[in-house]
Design a protein around this motif. Structure first.
Motif, PDB file in Angstrom:
ATOM      1  N   ALA A   1       3.565  14.405 -12.950  1.00 53.17           N
ATOM      2  CA  ALA A   1       3.569  13.022 -13.435  1.00 53.17           C
ATOM      3  C   ALA A   1       4.994  12.516 -13.254  1.00 53.17           C
ATOM      4  N   GLU A   2       5.116  11.359 -12.628  1.00 50.00           N
ATOM      5  CA  GLU A   2       6.446  10.774 -12.407  1.00 50.00           C
ATOM      6  C   GLU A   2       7.258  10.801 -13.694  1.00 50.00           C
ATOM      7  N   GLY A   3       8.527  11.131 -13.572  1.00 51.74           N
ATOM      8  CA  GLY A   3       9.389  11.175 -14.751  1.00 51.74           C
ATOM      9  C   GLY A   3       9.518  12.578 -15.321  1.00 51.74           C
TER      10      GLY A   3
ATOM     11  N   ALA B   1      18.636   2.609   2.584  1.00 55.49           N
ATOM     12  CA  ALA B   1      19.351   2.362   1.322  1.00 55.49           C
ATOM     13  C   ALA B   1      19.188   3.552   0.375  1.00 55.49           C
ATOM     14  N   LYS B   2      17.963   4.081   0.306  1.00 55.75           N
ATOM     15  CA  LYS B   2      17.729   5.240  -0.567  1.00 55.75           C
ATOM     16  C   LYS B   2      18.488   6.461  -0.055  1.00 55.75           C
ATOM     17  N   VAL B   3      18.489   6.629   1.271  1.00 53.18           N
ATOM     18  CA  VAL B   3      19.200   7.772   1.869  1.00 53.18           C
ATOM     19  C   VAL B   3      20.677   7.716   1.477  1.00 53.18           C
TER      20      VAL B   3
ATOM     21  N   LEU C   1      14.028  13.490   4.918  1.00 49.82           N
ATOM     22  CA  LEU C   1      13.927  12.507   6.005  1.00 49.82           C
ATOM     23  C   LEU C   1      13.174  11.286   5.492  1.00 49.82           C
ATOM     24  N   ASP C   2      13.779  10.097   5.636  1.00 49.00           N
ATOM     25  CA  ASP C   2      13.130   8.898   5.113  1.00 49.00           C
ATOM     26  C   ASP C   2      13.519   7.692   5.971  1.00 49.00           C
ATOM     27  N   ILE C   3      12.624   6.709   6.032  1.00 48.52           N
ATOM     28  CA  ILE C   3      12.929   5.495   6.791  1.00 48.52           C
ATOM     29  C   ILE C   3      13.721   4.489   5.964  1.00 48.52           C
TER      30      ILE C   3
ATOM     31  N   ASN D   1       7.313  -0.127 -11.225  1.00 48.52           N
ATOM     32  CA  ASN D   1       6.377  -1.204 -11.585  1.00 48.52           C
ATOM     33  C   ASN D   1       5.236  -1.334 -10.569  1.00 48.52           C
ATOM     34  N   ARG D   2       5.058  -0.307  -9.726  1.00 49.99           N
ATOM     35  CA  ARG D   2       3.967  -0.393  -8.747  1.00 49.99           C
ATOM     36  C   ARG D   2       2.622  -0.442  -9.479  1.00 49.99           C
ATOM     37  N   ASP D   3       1.843  -1.457  -9.151  1.00 49.59           N
ATOM     38  CA  ASP D   3       0.491  -1.618  -9.718  1.00 49.59           C
ATOM     39  C   ASP D   3       0.472  -1.607 -11.248  1.00 49.59           C
TER      40      ASP D   3
ATOM     41  N   CYS E   1      12.698  10.743   0.210  1.00 49.66           N
ATOM     42  CA  CYS E   1      13.466   9.998  -0.800  1.00 49.66           C
ATOM     43  C   CYS E   1      12.551   9.302  -1.808  1.00 49.66           C
ATOM     44  N   GLY E   2      11.256   9.622  -1.775  1.00 50.29           N
ATOM     45  CA  GLY E   2      10.305   8.984  -2.686  1.00 50.29           C
ATOM     46  C   GLY E   2      10.097   9.781  -3.962  1.00 50.29           C
ATOM     47  N   HIS E   3       9.154   9.307  -4.776  1.00 46.39           N
ATOM     48  CA  HIS E   3       8.934   9.883  -6.104  1.00 46.39           C
ATOM     49  C   HIS E   3       8.433  11.328  -6.063  1.00 46.39           C
ATOM     50  N   VAL E   4       7.721  11.676  -4.996  1.00 48.15           N
ATOM     51  CA  VAL E   4       7.251  13.050  -4.863  1.00 48.15           C
ATOM     52  C   VAL E   4       8.257  13.884  -4.078  1.00 48.15           C
ATOM     53  N   GLY E   5       8.723  13.342  -2.954  1.00 45.28           N
ATOM     54  CA  GLY E   5       9.581  14.118  -2.048  1.00 45.28           C
ATOM     55  C   GLY E   5      10.926  14.484  -2.641  1.00 45.28           C
TER      56      GLY E   5
ATOM     57  N   LEU F   1      -5.808   4.727 -10.075  1.00 46.09           N
ATOM     58  CA  LEU F   1      -6.876   3.865  -9.560  1.00 46.09           C
ATOM     59  C   LEU F   1      -7.134   4.162  -8.082  1.00 46.09           C
ATOM     60  N   LYS F   2      -6.066   4.267  -7.310  1.00 49.50           N
ATOM     61  CA  LYS F   2      -6.208   4.537  -5.865  1.00 49.50           C
ATOM     62  C   LYS F   2      -6.989   5.838  -5.632  1.00 49.50           C
ATOM     63  N   ASP F   3      -6.644   6.858  -6.398  1.00 53.82           N
ATOM     64  CA  ASP F   3      -7.284   8.151  -6.159  1.00 53.82           C
ATOM     65  C   ASP F   3      -8.740   8.153  -6.640  1.00 53.82           C
TER      66      ASP F   3
ATOM     67  N   SER G   1       0.907  14.739   0.460  1.00 55.61           N
ATOM     68  CA  SER G   1       0.424  13.454  -0.070  1.00 55.61           C
ATOM     69  C   SER G   1      -0.985  13.661  -0.595  1.00 55.61           C
ATOM     70  N   THR G   2      -1.443  12.726  -1.399  1.00 57.04           N
ATOM     71  CA  THR G   2      -2.840  12.769  -1.823  1.00 57.04           C
ATOM     72  C   THR G   2      -3.667  12.203  -0.673  1.00 57.04           C
ATOM     73  N   VAL G   3      -4.593  12.991  -0.157  1.00 57.72           N
ATOM     74  CA  VAL G   3      -5.331  12.551   1.028  1.00 57.72           C
ATOM     75  C   VAL G   3      -6.824  12.444   0.732  1.00 57.72           C
TER      76      VAL G   3
ATOM     77  N   THR H   1       5.173  16.911   4.430  1.00 61.82           N
ATOM     78  CA  THR H   1       5.084  15.447   4.505  1.00 61.82           C
ATOM     79  C   THR H   1       4.434  14.885   3.242  1.00 61.82           C
ATOM     80  N   VAL H   2       5.106  13.893   2.665  1.00 59.26           N
ATOM     81  CA  VAL H   2       4.602  13.247   1.449  1.00 59.26           C
ATOM     82  C   VAL H   2       4.382  11.757   1.691  1.00 59.26           C
ATOM     83  N   VAL H   3       4.381  11.381   2.971  1.00 63.13           N
ATOM     84  CA  VAL H   3       4.104   9.990   3.319  1.00 63.13           C
ATOM     85  C   VAL H   3       2.611   9.752   3.144  1.00 63.13           C
TER      86      VAL H   3
HETATM   87  N1  NAD Z   1       4.114   9.123  -7.566  1.00 64.29           N
HETATM   88  C1  NAD Z   1       3.455  10.138  -8.123  1.00 64.29           C
HETATM   89  O1  NAD Z   1       3.559  10.410  -9.321  1.00 64.29           O
HETATM   90  C2  NAD Z   1       2.565  11.014  -7.261  1.00 64.29           C
HETATM   91  C3  NAD Z   1       2.062  12.205  -7.817  1.00 64.29           C
HETATM   92  C4  NAD Z   1       1.265  13.004  -7.017  1.00 64.29           C
HETATM   93  C5  NAD Z   1       0.958  12.626  -5.717  1.00 64.29           C
HETATM   94  N2  NAD Z   1       1.433  11.438  -5.211  1.00 64.29           N
HETATM   95  C6  NAD Z   1       1.112  11.110  -3.825  1.00 64.29           C
HETATM   96  O2  NAD Z   1       2.253  11.399  -3.027  1.00 64.29           O
HETATM   97  C7  NAD Z   1       2.346  10.477  -1.951  1.00 64.29           C
HETATM   98  C8  NAD Z   1       3.705   9.781  -2.003  1.00 64.29           C
HETATM   99  O3  NAD Z   1       3.816   9.051  -3.208  1.00 64.29           O
HETATM  100  P1  NAD Z   1       5.219   8.564  -3.791  1.00 64.29           P
HETATM  101  O4  NAD Z   1       4.957   8.038  -5.151  1.00 64.29           O
HETATM  102  O5  NAD Z   1       6.256   9.622  -3.600  1.00 64.29           O
HETATM  103  O6  NAD Z   1       5.543   7.352  -2.818  1.00 64.29           O
HETATM  104  P2  NAD Z   1       6.970   6.688  -2.623  1.00 64.29           P
HETATM  105  O7  NAD Z   1       6.717   5.346  -2.046  1.00 64.29           O
HETATM  106  O8  NAD Z   1       7.790   6.823  -3.855  1.00 64.29           O
HETATM  107  O9  NAD Z   1       7.638   7.622  -1.512  1.00 64.29           O
HETATM  108  C9  NAD Z   1       7.245   7.605  -0.152  1.00 64.29           C
HETATM  109  C10 NAD Z   1       8.528   7.676   0.673  1.00 64.29           C
HETATM  110  O10 NAD Z   1       8.147   7.807   2.055  1.00 64.29           O
HETATM  111  C11 NAD Z   1       9.022   6.999   2.818  1.00 64.29           C
HETATM  112  N3  NAD Z   1       8.351   6.771   4.101  1.00 64.29           N
HETATM  113  C12 NAD Z   1       7.309   5.939   4.363  1.00 64.29           C
HETATM  114  N4  NAD Z   1       6.937   6.069   5.660  1.00 64.29           N
HETATM  115  C13 NAD Z   1       7.757   6.992   6.213  1.00 64.29           C
HETATM  116  C14 NAD Z   1       7.875   7.562   7.508  1.00 64.29           C
HETATM  117  N5  NAD Z   1       7.066   7.199   8.483  1.00 64.29           N
HETATM  118  N6  NAD Z   1       8.841   8.501   7.731  1.00 64.29           N
HETATM  119  C15 NAD Z   1       9.670   8.877   6.726  1.00 64.29           C
HETATM  120  N7  NAD Z   1       9.606   8.374   5.470  1.00 64.29           N
HETATM  121  C16 NAD Z   1       8.655   7.456   5.222  1.00 64.29           C
HETATM  122  C17 NAD Z   1       9.274   5.772   1.967  1.00 64.29           C
HETATM  123  O11 NAD Z   1      10.451   5.100   2.341  1.00 64.29           O
HETATM  124  C18 NAD Z   1       9.382   6.409   0.558  1.00 64.29           C
HETATM  125  O12 NAD Z   1      10.716   6.771   0.246  1.00 64.29           O
HETATM  126  C19 NAD Z   1       1.142   9.536  -2.088  1.00 64.29           C
HETATM  127  O13 NAD Z   1       0.099  10.049  -1.317  1.00 64.29           O
HETATM  128  C20 NAD Z   1       0.805   9.657  -3.570  1.00 64.29           C
HETATM  129  O14 NAD Z   1      -0.533   9.357  -3.825  1.00 64.29           O
HETATM  130  C21 NAD Z   1       2.249  10.652  -5.955  1.00 64.29           C
END
Ligand code: NAD
Length: 411
Positions: free
Chosen positions: A154-156, A39-41, A34-36, A319-321, A13-17, A260-262, A123-125, A85-87
């Motif tokens: 890129a998000e968006g 509310a998003k689910v 699958l997400d923890i 608004n993260r970071d 349910c995140g920005h990548v997944g 910055l993180k990467d 995920s970015t590892v 997995t994108v966690v």
């Molecule tokens: N945001 C971007 O534009 C982007 C682009 C490329 C790569 N990435 C990488 O992708 C990864 C995820 O980034 P994001 O922006 O999607 O983060 P995000 O916070 O938007 O999404 C992560 C999701 O994982 C869920 N989550 C956390 N722990 C969990 C668990 N144990 N089981 C199930 N769900 C769980 C969270 O609730 C959240 O919905 C990071 O490694 C990031 O660096 C992000």
């Protein structure tokens, strides 16, 4: 690959997944997100996007209940043929992977996943993490196909970029590589194969390169402004009809959850010998301080300042970071009052745009949202516009409007 396959996205349910799940579901795969975050689910299962992502909601509604569903129940992993997995992977405060936590998280997933499943890390590892996970799987005697396939959207812009950009796939074993390749060929026309370590570096090089690139523009911006010059007149002069300078970005806040993180992850991997990365961080993170220094002669102590745009980039609600918040903190020390506004960011501390417009004497553009394009800011107000979003409304010079070629800084 058969479209009958069951696919689970962990962190779906995140920005990548979420965009990835929607796109895969639109290609006929059966996708569980699958997400923890309950509310998003719930929101997704009601057909609503929990964040802004251009073009995603209509497709979500088309696939919801047919080939896509969201859940908090890990049992869905038991039925999966493919798990993505994108966690984020656990890292310590120096951004090195924390191995025990990483193993705990892998073990937690493996207890539900059947042998024969394709497990994709997206995920970015940190470089080397895929090998650690591979060795862990082997040491447990499990028969799981493991691949690392980094996300580069890129998000968006995810809905557009997921199907347009080449997809990088990597694995230690041919069968896993073939399965990952077939999966990503369902959404993209070009798939590029690398070894896992190459793929891990490819992702970090991409984000670090962008971060460095923005730092160059921000450094040149500060240099020009320090001498009382308009950076954008020079920018236009060197980019206009001059292809070699096409990648010269505009100045602006380079922030967000990734760049910055990467860059710092790459630095940790290089034994902290990534001097350019550290220099870029000093420049980009120093931009809010520079702005405050430039504003000081305006007499901040009796001025109300408004920051327009608190997202980390234009048109985003993320608004993260965001460096707008860093600017806010710095200004709160010196200005009479700081009003923050944003049309998209859900933050109860923000004020409506109308209030910011009526009460502030100084305006700083934090994120160039389209909603700010034609703002009625009267000529007696001071405008700080590092993006050159409003050509001609620049505080430090009264130069005429200038067309700008390259995209501005963002994550
Ligand atoms: N945001 C971007 O534009 C982007 C682009 C490329 C790569 N990435 C990488 O992708 C990864 C995820 O980034 P994001 O922006 O999607 O983060 P995000 O916070 O938007 O999404 C992560 C999701 O994982 C869920 N989550 C956390 N722990 C969990 C668990 N144990 N089981 C199930 N769900 C769980 C969270 O609730 C959240 O919905 C990071 O490694 C990031 O660096 C992000």
């Amino acid at each position: 690959m058969s479209n009958q396959q069951n696919l689970v996205i962990v962190g779906g349910c995140g920005h990548v997944g979420l965009p990835l799940g929607i796109v895969l579901a639109s290609r006929g795969l059966s996708v569980s997100l699958l997400d923890i975050d309950a509310a998003k689910v719930e929101k997704i299962n009601a057909g609503q996007m929990p964040f802004r992502e251009a073009g995603a909601e209509p497709v979500l509604r088309q696939v919801l209940g047919k080939t896509l569903t969201a859940t908090t129940d890990s049992q869905c992993l038991r039925l999966a043929d493919v798990v993505i997995t994108v966690v984020g992977t656990p890292v310590d405060r120096h951004l090195n992977p924390t191995v025990n936590e990483l193993y705990q998280s892998v073990d937690g997933m493996l207890q539900y996943i059947n042998d024969g499943t394709l497990l994709i890390l997206r995920s970015t590892v940190s470089p080397g993490v895929t090998k650690l996970v591979y060795q862990r799987i082997k040491s447990l005697g499990r028969d799981i196909d493991l691949a690392f396939c980094p996300e580069r959207i890129a998000e968006g812009n995810a809905m557009e970029e997921l199907v347009k950009l080449p997809q990088i796939v990597s694995a230690f074993e041919p069968a896993a590589l073939r399965r990952a390749r077939e999966l990503f060929l369902t959404i993209a026309s070009t798939v590029i194969e690398l070894s896992p370590l190459e793929a891990e570096l490819a992702k970090l090089f991409t984000n670090s390169w962008r971060y460095l690139n923005f730092a160059i523009s921000n450094q040149f911006y500060m240099l020009a402004e320090t001498y009382g010059l308009d950076f954008y007149r020079i920018h236009d002069a060197v980019t206009r009809e001059y292809p070699r300078m096409r990648s010269f970005a505009r100045a602006g806040f380079a922030a967000g959850p990734c760049l910055l993180k990467d860059t710092l992850q790459l630095s940790a991997f290089s034994g902290n010998h990534f001097f350019l990365g550290h220099a870029a961080m000093l420049v980009n993170e120093g931009l809010p301080d520079f702005i405050v220094t430039q504003m000081r002669p305006l007499g901040l102590a009796d001025k109300t300042v408004a920051i327009l745009g608190m997202a980390f980039k234009g048109e985003s609600d993320d608004n993260r970071d965001s460096l707008s918040y860093k600017l806010k903190k710095l200004l709160e020390v010196e200005a009479k009052e700081v009003l923050c506004t944003d049309p998209y960011v859900p933050d109860p501390r923000l004020v409506p745009l109308s209030e910011a417009l009526s009460r502030a004497q100084i305006f700083v553009l934090g994120a160039p949202h389209a909603a700010y394009r034609d703002l009625p800011i009267t000529a007696d107000k001071v405008v700080i516009d590092i993006w050159n979003y409003w050509p001609g409304r620049h505080a430090e010079s009264a130069q005429p409007p200038i067309p700008v070629a390259a995209g501005g800084a963002q994550s």
